[in-house]
Design an enzyme around this catalytic site. Structure first.
Site, PDB file in Angstrom:
ATOM      1  N   ASP A  14      49.909  40.484  43.063  1.00 42.14           N
ATOM      2  CA  ASP A  14      48.655  39.786  42.740  1.00 42.14           C
ATOM      3  C   ASP A  14      48.924  38.740  41.663  1.00 42.14           C
ATOM      4  OD1 ASP A  14      45.963  39.230  43.129  1.00 42.14           O
ATOM      5  OD2 ASP A  14      45.276  40.675  41.645  1.00 42.14           O
ATOM      6  N   HIS A  56      36.718  36.286  41.366  1.00 45.24           N
ATOM      7  CA  HIS A  56      36.426  35.343  42.455  1.00 45.24           C
ATOM      8  C   HIS A  56      35.153  34.551  42.168  1.00 45.24           C
ATOM      9  CE1 HIS A  56      39.108  37.010  45.851  1.00 45.24           C
ATOM     10  NE2 HIS A  56      39.482  37.589  44.722  1.00 45.24           N
TER      11      HIS A  56
END
Length: 381
Positions: A271, A140
């Site tokens: 994911d 992230h």
């Protein structure tokens, strides 16, 4: 009306032989003995293959060459949906990883649009971040990780669970009142990208955390003297957990152990990222280039950046590497996520009045067809 015949049916509760599924419109009309099919009813012969409820992916960043963060639009969501169908996933949560407030609000608007157009395919959003612990940010973008903004949280909570179904946050970085506010609004609060101690995790559960995002990944490990978020999850009787069963994110031995403990609260998630369904070898996440090599997605420094997994591959991995029945592996990808979402009367099962989202699988555990809200799609039956 038409009937699906000559198949082994996994309803989510039992395994049926010599039975047929009657479909009318977008719903299952009935499950009956094959001998009782009305003589005028058209039939689709599934040639001895397996029929199960369509898979539900609660964490899908992208696929089919697109990434939701890169193009927050209904067109991106549609591309993801059509790519999903090829691997048996009929419903999903488009997942926005850590982003700006503006992107979050735009994603919420797209999520609402998706719910209107595809109410049983696009089940809402998964906001993975931005209220995370920067020490466990993974791939992230750390520049966007921040404390909760009261106005944004209020908007998410007021939108209810129909729009933002899941929000991943680090419970040690968020006041319990924020967790309670989201949970009271119908949002499933999930703990992830977290440095939470065992005690902090338990406090988060008490405040309203109902799930853990990709268990074992981007969180404190389970140690004898410091059980952390993993230990707290395994010791809780109510919390669900998602798991990425690709053999790269988590060792299959760990998945097998966790499944024995959590049972019907362990959910398969992908994911997934843009390479799924394409020949792509690299893409961008959080401002970093991620490379798809040898079945896994990694950045230049070796950080895992999502996966190239599909749920049928996760099911196949569970059957081949774990001591799991095929029926249980199917439930981990269909019934259990539907149950977490509170939609298990309509999705994740094969039963009268349920939505006709179904997946047909051959003996090699490959998807050969799907029913998408009543519409039959043949992928090489």
């Amino acid at each position: 009306m038409y009937a699906l015949t000559h198949c082994t049916i996994y309803t989510g509760f039992e395994e049926l032989h010599h039975s047929a599924v009657l479909i009318e419109g977008d719903r299952i009309l009935d499950v009956i003995p094959q001998a009782d099919i009305p003589p005028t009813c058209p039939q689709i012969d599934l040639q001895g293959n397996l029929l199960t409820a369509g898979f539900i992916d609660l964490q899908l960043n992208g696929c089919g060459g697109v990434m939701f963060n890169d193009d927050i639009s209904l067109q991106t969501v549609e591309t993801m949906h059509h790519t999903n169908l090829r691997s048996g996933t009929t419903s999903f949560l488009p997942t926005l990883i850590t982003a700006s407030d503006q992107d979050m609000l735009e994603a919420i608007a797209v999520g609402q649009d998706g719910r209107r157009h595809y109410p049983y395919n696009v089940l809402g959003l998964h906001l993975e971040g931005p209220y995370l612990n920067p020490k466990r940010k993974g791939i992230h973008n750390g520049a966007y990780i921040r404390p909760p903004d009261a106005q944004i949280v209020r908007k998410i909570a007021q939108g209810g669970g129909d729009t933002v179904r899941i929000l991943t946050l680090a419970p040690e970085c968020v006041d319990p009142s924020i967790i309670a506010q989201l949970a009271d609004g119908g949002v499933i609060v999930s703990a992830g990208h977290s440095e939470a101690s065992y005690e902090q995790a338990k406090a988060g559960f008490a405040a309203g955390v109902a799930m853990v995002t990709h268990l074992f990944n981007a969180m404190t490990p389970w140690l004898g003297r410091s059980p952390g978020l993993v230990g707290a999850t395994l010791g809780d009787r109510n919390v669900y957990a998602g798991i990425i069963a690709d053999g790269h994110h988590v060792h299959f031995g760990s998945i097998e152990l966790v499944q024995r403990i959590l049972k019907d609260r362990l959910i398969l998630v992908s994911d997934a990222t843009p390479p799924v369904g394409t020949t792509m070898t690299s893409f961008q996440i959080g401002g970093q280039e991620v490379f798809y090599r040898d079945g896994k997605c990694i950045s230049a420094d070796g950080t895992l950046g999502g996966s190239a997994l599909t749920l049928i591959e996760a099911i196949r991995n569970c059957v081949q590497h774990l001591d799991l029945t095929l029926a249980e592996a199917f439930r981990m990808a269909s019934l259990y996520p539907a149950r977490l979402l509170g939609m298990d009367s309509e999705l994740g099962i094969i039963a009268p009045s349920a939505i006709a989202n179904l997946t047909v699988i051959n003996q090699a555990l490959e998807v050969v067809g799907v029913v998408d809200q009543g519409h039959w799609l043949d992928f090489g039956l």
